[in-house]
Design a protein around this motif. Structure first.
Motif, PDB file in Angstrom:
ATOM      1  N   LYS A   5       0.858  -1.178   0.000  1.00  0.00           N
ATOM      2  CA  LYS A   5       0.000   0.000   0.000  1.00  0.00           C
ATOM      3  C   LYS A   5       0.891   1.224   0.000  1.00  0.00           C
ATOM      4  CE  LYS A   5      -3.879  -2.221   0.327  1.00  0.00           C
ATOM      5  NZ  LYS A   5      -4.954  -2.128  -0.628  1.00  0.00           N
ATOM      6  N   TYR A   6       0.707   2.074  -0.995  1.00  0.00           N
ATOM      7  CA  TYR A   6       1.560   3.240  -1.159  1.00  0.00           C
ATOM      8  C   TYR A   6       0.849   4.514  -0.731  1.00  0.00           C
ATOM      9  CZ  TYR A   6       4.362   0.029  -3.890  1.00  0.00           C
ATOM     10  OH  TYR A   6       5.120  -1.036  -4.281  1.00  0.00           O
ATOM     11  N   ARG A   7       1.649   5.528  -0.425  1.00  0.00           N
ATOM     12  CA  ARG A   7       1.107   6.830  -0.042  1.00  0.00           C
ATOM     13  C   ARG A   7       0.330   7.468  -1.185  1.00  0.00           C
ATOM     14  NH1 ARG A   7       4.210   9.255   4.562  1.00  0.00           N
ATOM     15  NH2 ARG A   7       5.817   7.765   5.096  1.00  0.00           N
ATOM     16  N   SER A   8       0.713   7.179  -2.426  1.00  0.00           N
ATOM     17  CA  SER A   8       0.028   7.744  -3.592  1.00  0.00           C
ATOM     18  C   SER A   8       0.291   6.864  -4.811  1.00  0.00           C
ATOM     19  CB  SER A   8       0.535   9.166  -3.871  1.00  0.00           C
ATOM     20  OG  SER A   8       1.872   9.122  -4.348  1.00  0.00           O
ATOM     21  N   ASP A   9      -0.509   7.066  -5.862  1.00  0.00           N
ATOM     22  CA  ASP A   9      -0.306   6.326  -7.106  1.00  0.00           C
ATOM     23  C   ASP A   9       1.037   6.685  -7.732  1.00  0.00           C
ATOM     24  OD1 ASP A   9      -2.749   5.079  -6.850  1.00  0.00           O
ATOM     25  OD2 ASP A   9      -3.798   6.452  -8.193  1.00  0.00           O
ATOM     26  N   ALA A  10       1.434   7.955  -7.615  1.00  0.00           N
ATOM     27  CA  ALA A  10       2.718   8.388  -8.174  1.00  0.00           C
ATOM     28  C   ALA A  10       3.868   7.645  -7.500  1.00  0.00           C
ATOM     29  CB  ALA A  10       2.891   9.894  -8.022  1.00  0.00           C
ATOM     30  N   LEU A  11       3.832   7.553  -6.174  1.00  0.00           N
ATOM     31  CA  LEU A  11       4.887   6.825  -5.456  1.00  0.00           C
ATOM     32  C   LEU A  11       4.866   5.344  -5.798  1.00  0.00           C
ATOM     33  CD1 LEU A  11       4.965   8.564  -1.961  1.00  0.00           C
ATOM     34  CD2 LEU A  11       6.755   8.564  -3.693  1.00  0.00           C
ATOM     35  N   ALA A  12       3.693   4.788  -6.064  1.00  0.00           N
ATOM     36  CA  ALA A  12       3.617   3.381  -6.466  1.00  0.00           C
ATOM     37  C   ALA A  12       4.359   3.180  -7.788  1.00  0.00           C
ATOM     38  CB  ALA A  12       2.157   2.943  -6.595  1.00  0.00           C
ATOM     39  N   SER A  13       4.162   4.071  -8.728  1.00  0.00           N
ATOM     40  CA  SER A  13       4.840   3.969 -10.029  1.00  0.00           C
ATOM     41  C   SER A  13       6.350   4.117  -9.878  1.00  0.00           C
ATOM     42  CB  SER A  13       4.310   5.037 -10.986  1.00  0.00           C
ATOM     43  OG  SER A  13       2.960   4.807 -11.267  1.00  0.00           O
ATOM     44  N   ILE A  14       6.749   5.109  -9.101  1.00  0.00           N
ATOM     45  CA  ILE A  14       8.175   5.338  -8.882  1.00  0.00           C
ATOM     46  C   ILE A  14       8.798   4.130  -8.183  1.00  0.00           C
ATOM     47  CG2 ILE A  14       9.864   6.761  -7.640  1.00  0.00           C
ATOM     48  CD1 ILE A  14       7.891   9.137  -8.119  1.00  0.00           C
ATOM     49  N   GLU A  34      15.506   2.160   2.267  1.00  0.00           N
ATOM     50  CA  GLU A  34      15.173   3.559   2.568  1.00  0.00           C
ATOM     51  C   GLU A  34      14.044   4.042   1.674  1.00  0.00           C
ATOM     52  OE1 GLU A  34      18.936   5.518   2.126  1.00  0.00           O
ATOM     53  OE2 GLU A  34      19.755   4.599   3.945  1.00  0.00           O
ATOM     54  N   PHE A  35      14.069   3.635   0.420  1.00  0.00           N
ATOM     55  CA  PHE A  35      13.020   4.034  -0.510  1.00  0.00           C
ATOM     56  C   PHE A  35      11.687   3.403  -0.108  1.00  0.00           C
ATOM     57  CE2 PHE A  35      10.861   4.494  -4.595  1.00  0.00           C
ATOM     58  CZ  PHE A  35      11.177   5.813  -4.865  1.00  0.00           C
ATOM     59  N   ASP A  36      11.703   2.127   0.292  1.00  0.00           N
ATOM     60  CA  ASP A  36      10.486   1.472   0.786  1.00  0.00           C
ATOM     61  C   ASP A  36       9.879   2.264   1.927  1.00  0.00           C
ATOM     62  OD1 ASP A  36      10.530  -0.678  -0.955  1.00  0.00           O
ATOM     63  OD2 ASP A  36      11.449  -2.062   0.478  1.00  0.00           O
ATOM     64  N   ASP A  37      10.724   2.656   2.866  1.00  0.00           N
ATOM     65  CA  ASP A  37      10.252   3.390   4.036  1.00  0.00           C
ATOM     66  C   ASP A  37       9.578   4.696   3.633  1.00  0.00           C
ATOM     67  OD1 ASP A  37       9.995   3.688   6.888  1.00  0.00           O
ATOM     68  OD2 ASP A  37      11.542   5.235   6.749  1.00  0.00           O
ATOM     69  N   ALA A  38      10.102   5.360   2.619  1.00  0.00           N
ATOM     70  CA  ALA A  38       9.553   6.638   2.181  1.00  0.00           C
ATOM     71  C   ALA A  38       8.241   6.480   1.409  1.00  0.00           C
ATOM     72  CB  ALA A  38      10.573   7.373   1.314  1.00  0.00           C
ATOM     73  N   CYS A  39       8.082   5.362   0.698  1.00  0.00           N
ATOM     74  CA  CYS A  39       6.936   5.193  -0.195  1.00  0.00           C
ATOM     75  C   CYS A  39       5.734   4.471   0.415  1.00  0.00           C
ATOM     76  CB  CYS A  39       7.347   4.427  -1.443  1.00  0.00           C
ATOM     77  SG  CYS A  39       8.432   5.339  -2.525  1.00  0.00           S
ATOM     78  N   LEU A  40       6.013   3.499   1.267  1.00  0.00           N
ATOM     79  CA  LEU A  40       4.927   2.673   1.785  1.00  0.00           C
ATOM     80  C   LEU A  40       4.118   3.414   2.848  1.00  0.00           C
ATOM     81  CD1 LEU A  40       6.801  -0.729   2.037  1.00  0.00           C
ATOM     82  CD2 LEU A  40       5.202  -0.008   0.263  1.00  0.00           C
ATOM     83  N   THR A  41       2.848   3.064   2.937  1.00  0.00           N
ATOM     84  CA  THR A  41       1.966   3.675   3.921  1.00  0.00           C
ATOM     85  C   THR A  41       2.512   3.427   5.321  1.00  0.00           C
ATOM     86  OG1 THR A  41       0.064   3.302   2.505  1.00  0.00           O
ATOM     87  CG2 THR A  41      -0.394   3.678   4.830  1.00  0.00           C
TER      88      THR A  41
END
Length: 106
Positions: A5-14, A34-41
């Motif tokens: 589950k991502y914070r946004s659709d844009a972060l899911a794509s990235i 680190e990227f997982d931590d920033a993107c995931l809910t």
């Protein structure tokens, strides 16, 4: 495996792009973490009152809510009384239910 589950659709794509870069060795494991931590809910701490309100919002009894979360009814009761606190996978599931409703894990 449960869908991320991502914070946004844009972060899911990235994130998908970063995973592909990781798969081919262009991004190291630490950077990916680190990227997982920033993107995931983020997982939120929930009070006993939050857990009860969440269950009631979904119109579920403690036994039925427990079945959705794959825990015992007694554990739901303990969480709602504050004698125990959810952690790990259970807290992640509660956060998903809070954001998306019980159908997200049904």
């Amino acid at each position: 495996m449960m869908a991320k589950k991502y914070r946004s659709d844009a972060l899911a794509s990235i994130h998908e792009t970063m995973e592909a870069l990781h798969d081919i060795g262009a991004v190291d494991k630490q950077t990916m973490r680190e990227f997982d931590d920033a993107c995931l809910t983020p997982v939120e701490a929930l009070t006993p009152e939050d857990i009860r309100a969440l269950r009631e919002r979904e119109h579920l009894s403690q036994p039925v809510f427990a079945r959705y979360l794959n825990v015992s009814r007694n554990l739901i009761s303990d969480w709602e009384r504050g004698t125990r606190r959810p952690g790990g996978p259970a807290l992640r599931l509660l956060t998903i239910v809070k954001k998306n409703g019980i159908q997200a894990i049904a």
